[in-house]
Design a protein around this motif. Structure first.
Motif, PDB file in Angstrom:
ATOM      1  N   LEU A  90       0.822  -1.205   0.000  1.00 51.10           N
ATOM      2  CA  LEU A  90       0.000   0.000   0.000  1.00 51.10           C
ATOM      3  C   LEU A  90       0.861   1.264   0.000  1.00 51.10           C
ATOM      4  O   LEU A  90       0.534   2.248  -0.661  1.00 51.10           O
ATOM      5  CB  LEU A  90      -0.926  -0.006   1.218  1.00 51.10           C
ATOM      6  CG  LEU A  90      -2.085  -1.007   1.123  1.00 51.10           C
ATOM      7  CD1 LEU A  90      -2.764  -1.183   2.473  1.00 51.10           C
ATOM      8  CD2 LEU A  90      -3.097  -0.573   0.074  1.00 51.10           C
ATOM      9  N   ASP A  91       1.971   1.222   0.719  1.00 54.62           N
ATOM     10  CA  ASP A  91       2.881   2.366   0.709  1.00 54.62           C
ATOM     11  C   ASP A  91       3.451   2.594  -0.690  1.00 54.62           C
ATOM     12  O   ASP A  91       3.576   3.738  -1.151  1.00 54.62           O
ATOM     13  CB  ASP A  91       4.023   2.153   1.706  1.00 54.62           C
ATOM     14  CG  ASP A  91       3.554   2.207   3.160  1.00 54.62           C
ATOM     15  OD1 ASP A  91       2.460   2.739   3.407  1.00 54.62           O
ATOM     16  OD2 ASP A  91       4.283   1.691   4.041  1.00 54.62           O
ATOM     17  N   ARG A  92       3.771   1.490  -1.366  1.00 56.86           N
ATOM     18  CA  ARG A  92       4.375   1.594  -2.700  1.00 56.86           C
ATOM     19  C   ARG A  92       3.374   2.108  -3.727  1.00 56.86           C
ATOM     20  O   ARG A  92       3.702   2.930  -4.582  1.00 56.86           O
ATOM     21  CB  ARG A  92       4.931   0.229  -3.135  1.00 56.86           C
ATOM     22  CG  ARG A  92       5.410   0.182  -4.574  1.00 56.86           C
ATOM     23  CD  ARG A  92       6.155  -1.109  -4.877  1.00 56.86           C
ATOM     24  NE  ARG A  92       5.354  -2.290  -4.661  1.00 56.86           N
ATOM     25  CZ  ARG A  92       4.471  -2.770  -5.538  1.00 56.86           C
ATOM     26  NH1 ARG A  92       4.246  -2.114  -6.677  1.00 56.86           N
ATOM     27  NH2 ARG A  92       3.824  -3.884  -5.281  1.00 56.86           N
ATOM     28  N   THR A  93       2.144   1.627  -3.652  1.00 55.83           N
ATOM     29  CA  THR A  93       1.143   1.995  -4.659  1.00 55.83           C
ATOM     30  C   THR A  93       0.447   3.320  -4.339  1.00 55.83           C
ATOM     31  O   THR A  93      -0.180   3.912  -5.224  1.00 55.83           O
ATOM     32  CB  THR A  93       0.076   0.893  -4.777  1.00 55.83           C
ATOM     33  OG1 THR A  93      -0.522   0.673  -3.484  1.00 55.83           O
ATOM     34  CG2 THR A  93       0.701  -0.414  -5.274  1.00 55.83           C
ATOM     35  N   GLU A  94       0.511   3.745  -3.076  1.00 53.02           N
ATOM     36  CA  GLU A  94      -0.119   4.998  -2.629  1.00 53.02           C
ATOM     37  C   GLU A  94      -1.624   5.015  -2.917  1.00 53.02           C
ATOM     38  O   GLU A  94      -2.202   6.045  -3.289  1.00 53.02           O
ATOM     39  CB  GLU A  94       0.562   6.210  -3.271  1.00 53.02           C
ATOM     40  CG  GLU A  94       2.037   6.346  -2.895  1.00 53.02           C
ATOM     41  CD  GLU A  94       2.668   7.590  -3.463  1.00 53.02           C
ATOM     42  OE1 GLU A  94       2.213   8.057  -4.529  1.00 53.02           O
ATOM     43  OE2 GLU A  94       3.595   8.117  -2.838  1.00 53.02           O
ATOM     44  N   ILE A  95      -2.247   3.871  -2.742  1.00 49.45           N
ATOM     45  CA  ILE A  95      -3.693   3.762  -2.966  1.00 49.45           C
ATOM     46  C   ILE A  95      -4.445   4.022  -1.665  1.00 49.45           C
ATOM     47  O   ILE A  95      -4.053   3.563  -0.593  1.00 49.45           O
ATOM     48  CB  ILE A  95      -4.042   2.369  -3.528  1.00 49.45           C
ATOM     49  CG1 ILE A  95      -3.574   2.266  -4.978  1.00 49.45           C
ATOM     50  CG2 ILE A  95      -5.530   2.077  -3.428  1.00 49.45           C
ATOM     51  CD1 ILE A  95      -3.788   0.908  -5.608  1.00 49.45           C
ATOM     52  N   ASN A  96      -5.525   4.779  -1.766  1.00 51.38           N
ATOM     53  CA  ASN A  96      -6.435   5.012  -0.649  1.00 51.38           C
ATOM     54  C   ASN A  96      -7.494   3.911  -0.638  1.00 51.38           C
ATOM     55  O   ASN A  96      -7.970   3.483  -1.707  1.00 51.38           O
ATOM     56  CB  ASN A  96      -7.128   6.366  -0.796  1.00 51.38           C
ATOM     57  CG  ASN A  96      -6.141   7.510  -0.965  1.00 51.38           C
ATOM     58  OD1 ASN A  96      -5.648   8.051   0.013  1.00 51.38           O
ATOM     59  ND2 ASN A  96      -5.833   7.869  -2.215  1.00 51.38           N
ATOM     60  N   ILE A  97      -7.874   3.454   0.551  1.00 44.42           N
ATOM     61  CA  ILE A  97      -8.922   2.431   0.669  1.00 44.42           C
ATOM     62  C   ILE A  97      -9.982   2.911   1.642  1.00 44.42           C
ATOM     63  O   ILE A  97      -9.671   3.282   2.784  1.00 44.42           O
ATOM     64  CB  ILE A  97      -8.357   1.078   1.151  1.00 44.42           C
ATOM     65  CG1 ILE A  97      -7.329   0.527   0.152  1.00 44.42           C
ATOM     66  CG2 ILE A  97      -9.491   0.069   1.342  1.00 44.42           C
ATOM     67  CD1 ILE A  97      -6.682  -0.773   0.594  1.00 44.42           C
TER      68      ILE A  97
END
Length: 274
Positions: A90-97
Motif C-alpha cells: 500500500l505504501d508503494r502503490t499509494e492507494i487510498n482504501i
C-alpha cells in the motif's frame, strides 16, 4: 474530487443511520488526496491492490475488511509479517482504501448489496415486498421460475465460476420460491433461529446462503429433507453471496463523481477445490 468529498457524497446518498463504531472508514490514505480513478471490490486483497495500481486507480472502495478482522483493528498486527508486507504494498502503490459496508446494507432505499445480488441472479427486486430494515428477511425472498435443485445448482456454478457447491436437500426438488441470506446472516449467535424462521415465514423452498453454522439452518434443512419436506439450501459462501453487489453499485456511485472513471475489480472466491 478528493477522497473525503467522495466519501461524504456516498454517505449522504445512502442516508443510513450508521454507528460511529461501524467499519465504514478510511482504512488507509488521506481524505485530502485527489482521485482520478475509482475501483469497487468486495475485498482489497493484495492481488486486487496490485491490479488497481496497474489500472491507475487511486481509490479502492471495498465492502469487507482489509486487515482480517471486522473492524480492521491494527493493535494485534504491528509485528505480523503478512500485515507488514501488505502495508509495504500500500505504501508503494499509494492507494487510498475506504470501506463501504454498513452504509450499503442500511441504505434508505434498501440493502444495496442484496439489490446487486438480485440483479446478478436475475430475480425481481420488488421494493414493496423486499426492502425493509427489520430483523426478518422479507426483502431477500423472490418467486423464481420453477427449477429443480439440481438445475439451480448447476446454473449458480456457471454464474459464479465455481467448480462445486455444497447443497442440502433432494436434487429433484422443484424450487419456486427462493431466499437470499447472504454473507454472515446465518451465523448470528444471538439469534440462531432467525434463518429457520425466515424460511417458514417466507415459504421458501430453497435458501442461498453465505457463511453457516452447521448446527442451525443446515441441520434444520437436512432434517426437513430427510422427513420428505420440500426444503433445500445451497451454500455459496460469503464472497459469492455478496460480491455482485459491488459490481452493480457502479451506476449508483457514478453520478456522485461524474468525471471520475469507476471500475469493478473481482476479488473472487478465496478457495481452491482439490
Amino acid at each position: 474530487m478528493t477522497v473525503g468529498e467522495i466519501i461524504r457524497a456516498i454517505k449522504e446518498k445512502s442516508g443510513a443511520d450508521v454507528s460511529p463504531q461501524a467499519g465504514d472508514r478510511l482504512i488507509c490514505g488521506s481524505e485530502q488526496a485527489p482521485v482520478s480513478k475509482i475501483a469497487t471490490t468486495f475485498m482489497a486483497t493484495s492481488e486486487v491492490i496490485e491490479q488497481a495500481s496497474k489500472e491507475g486507480v487511486d481509490l479502492i472502495i471495498t465492502h469487507e475488511p482489509t486487515y482480517f478482522t471486522g473492524p480492521d483493528r491494527l493493535d494485534w498486527l504491528t509485528e505480523d509479517p503478512v500485515y507488514q508486507e501488505k502495508q509495504k504494498l500500500l505504501d508503494r502503490t499509494e492507494i487510498n482504501i475506504w470501506r463501504f459496508h454498513d452504509y450499503m446494507h442500511l441504505a434508505k432505499e434498501g440493502d444495496l448489496i442484496c439489490r446487486g445480488m438480485f440483479q446478478e441472479l436475475g430475480w425481481k427486486w420488488d421494493k414493496q415486498n423486499i426492502i425493509g430494515q427489520g430483523a426478518g428477511f422479507k426483502r431477500f425472498s423472490a418467486d423464481i421460475p420453477p427449477v429443480s435443485l439440481r438445475e439451480l445448482t448447476a446454473s449458480l456454478k456457471d454464474l459464479f465460476g465455481l467448480p462445486a457447491l455444497r447443497v442440502i436437500g433432494d436434487p429433484d426438488l422443484v424450487c419456486r420460491r427462493a431466499g437470499l441470506l447472504p454473507g454472515g446472516v446465518c451465523t448470528f449467535l444471538d439469534y440462531e433461529e432467525l434463518p429457520m424462521e425466515a424460511m417458514e415465514e417466507e415459504r421458501l423452498d430453497v435458501i442461498l446462503c453465505g457463511d453457516i453454522l452447521e448446527w442451525t439452518i443446515p441441520s434444520y434443512v437436512r432434517d426437513a429433507a430427510q422427513m420428505g419436506m420440500p426444503r433445500a439450501m445451497i451454500i455459496l459462501g460469503h464472497d459469492r453471496s455478496e460480491e455482485a453487489g459491488m459490481k452493480h453499485i457502479i451506476p449508483w456511485l457514478q453520478p456522485l463523481a461524474p468525471e471520475i472513471p469507476i471500475i469493478f475489480l473481482e476479488s473472487g472466491d478465496p478457495f481452491l477445490y482439490l
